[in-house]
Write an enzyme that holds these catalytic residues in place. Structure first.
Site, short mmCIF file in Angstrom:
data_model
loop_
_atom_site.label_atom_id
_atom_site.label_comp_id
_atom_site.label_asym_id
_atom_site.label_seq_id
_atom_site.Cartn_x
_atom_site.Cartn_y
_atom_site.Cartn_z
N HIS A 143 -7.16 -0.64 -0.82
CA HIS A 143 -6.49 0.27 0.11
C HIS A 143 -7.54 0.75 1.11
CE1 HIS A 143 -3.35 3.14 1.41
NE2 HIS A 143 -4.40 3.86 1.77
N CYS A 144 -7.27 0.55 2.39
CA CYS A 144 -8.24 0.90 3.43
C CYS A 144 -7.75 2.10 4.23
CB CYS A 144 -8.45 -0.29 4.37
SG CYS A 144 -9.61 0.07 5.72
N PRO A 145 -8.44 3.24 4.17
CA PRO A 145 -7.99 4.41 4.93
C PRO A 145 -8.09 4.20 6.43
CG PRO A 145 -10.14 4.81 3.93
CD PRO A 145 -9.63 3.53 3.35
N ASN A 149 -3.39 1.79 5.07
CA ASN A 149 -2.51 0.86 4.39
C ASN A 149 -3.30 0.06 3.37
OD1 ASN A 149 -0.15 -0.46 3.72
ND2 ASN A 149 0.01 -1.61 5.63
#
Length: 287
Positions: A143-145, A149
């Site tokens: 999960h990439c801030p 997403n």
């Protein structure tokens, strides 16, 4: 208790959706702030490169070529970021562990069915639950801030392109900043910029720091993603050192699974990944 989620399937799944269910969006305040910060940093780089470095010498071949390249990279980076952010990464429908759906899958009596206790879903192989998205994501990498997403089966191509184009912008900005510094020093800051020398130095130093930082960060992310695709192993699977229960694709097939057949479309954020084009019943998984 196992089949108490049938009413959830009678309603349209609008979890993590916006604009009437047309777009996938995660309502995470940290991710939204990081995404906005990403846009602001790109806009700052655009401002410094265009207004301070290139526009004062717009009539030269050097400025014209660099302006076209930088604008193109910026547009593609923005498009890739938005596609990564607003594309369903491969979410498994919530609450699909119903008696009817299990019967549809044709499992033999006594066969093991993996379920996620947190989103009440039949869990496909290689899927992992994301506590931010609150869903199980197929082939979840992480999960990439910065894109607010998950990076999964359906949007990994866009994320790779995002890191690629941001790295390109960063390297070009770094080159332009160094060239501008040397030019200003040779000219003793005469007609070097529309701004005063102190202001020009501050703008260029901040852009140099930003470009160097993001060039390193995105280059590492790009290399990590390409290695994961090449080895047909997601970031989570590498981190957890999971034993491969799936049949690994060859390296070339792994690349084609993300980008499709080799063409100029590999570099376009406007062409869908191959998996996103396959219309399968999202409930019917073999685990």
């Amino acid at each position: 208790m196992e089949y108490d989620y049938l009413p959830l399937q009678k309603k349209k799944d609008v979890h993590n959706k916006c604009c009437g269910g047309k777009f996938w969006c995660i309502k995470d305040i940290c991710g939204i702030i990081c995404a906005i910060l990403t846009w602001l940093l790109i806009i700052y780089a655009e401002f410094v490169v265009m207004v301070i470095i290139l526009l004062p010498t717009i009539n030269t071949f050097y400025s014209s070529v660099n302006m076209v390249i930088f604008q193109m990279l910026t547009f593609l980076a923005f498009a890739s970021h938005l596609q990564t952010m607003f594309t369903d990464p491969g979410a498994v429908p919530k609450g699909n562990a119903t008696k009817e759906k299990i019967q549809q899958m044709g499992f033999r009596e006594g066969q093991i069915i993996l379920k996620c206790p947190r989103c009440c879903s039949i869990k496909p192989d290689r899927a992992h639950h994301c506590s931010v998205c609150q869903r199980c994501i197929k082939k979840m990498d992480h999960h990439c801030p910065w894109v607010n997403n998950c990076v999964g089966e359906n949007n990994q191509k866009y994320f790779v392109l995002f890191t690629f184009y941001i790295a390109g912008i960063s390297l070009q900005s770094l080159f332009l900043c160094i060239h501008q510094f040397t030019t200003c020093v040779r000219q003793e800051w005469r007609e070097c910029s529309t701004f005063s020398p102190p202001a020009t130095v501050v703008f260029l130093l901040f852009l140099t720091f930003e470009a160097l930082l993001f060039a390193i960060f995105t280059a590492v992310m790009l290399g990590t993603q390409l290695q994961a695709i090449w080895n047909d192993e997601t970031g989570i699977e590498q981190l957890k050192k999971e034993e491969a229960r799936w049949v690994k694709n060859s390296k070339w097939k792994s690349i084609r699974a993300v980008f499709g057949r080799f063409s100029i479309a590999w570099f376009s954020p406007f062409t869908s990944p191959p998996n996103a084009k396959i219309k399968l019943d999202s409930y019917l998984y073999s685990v």
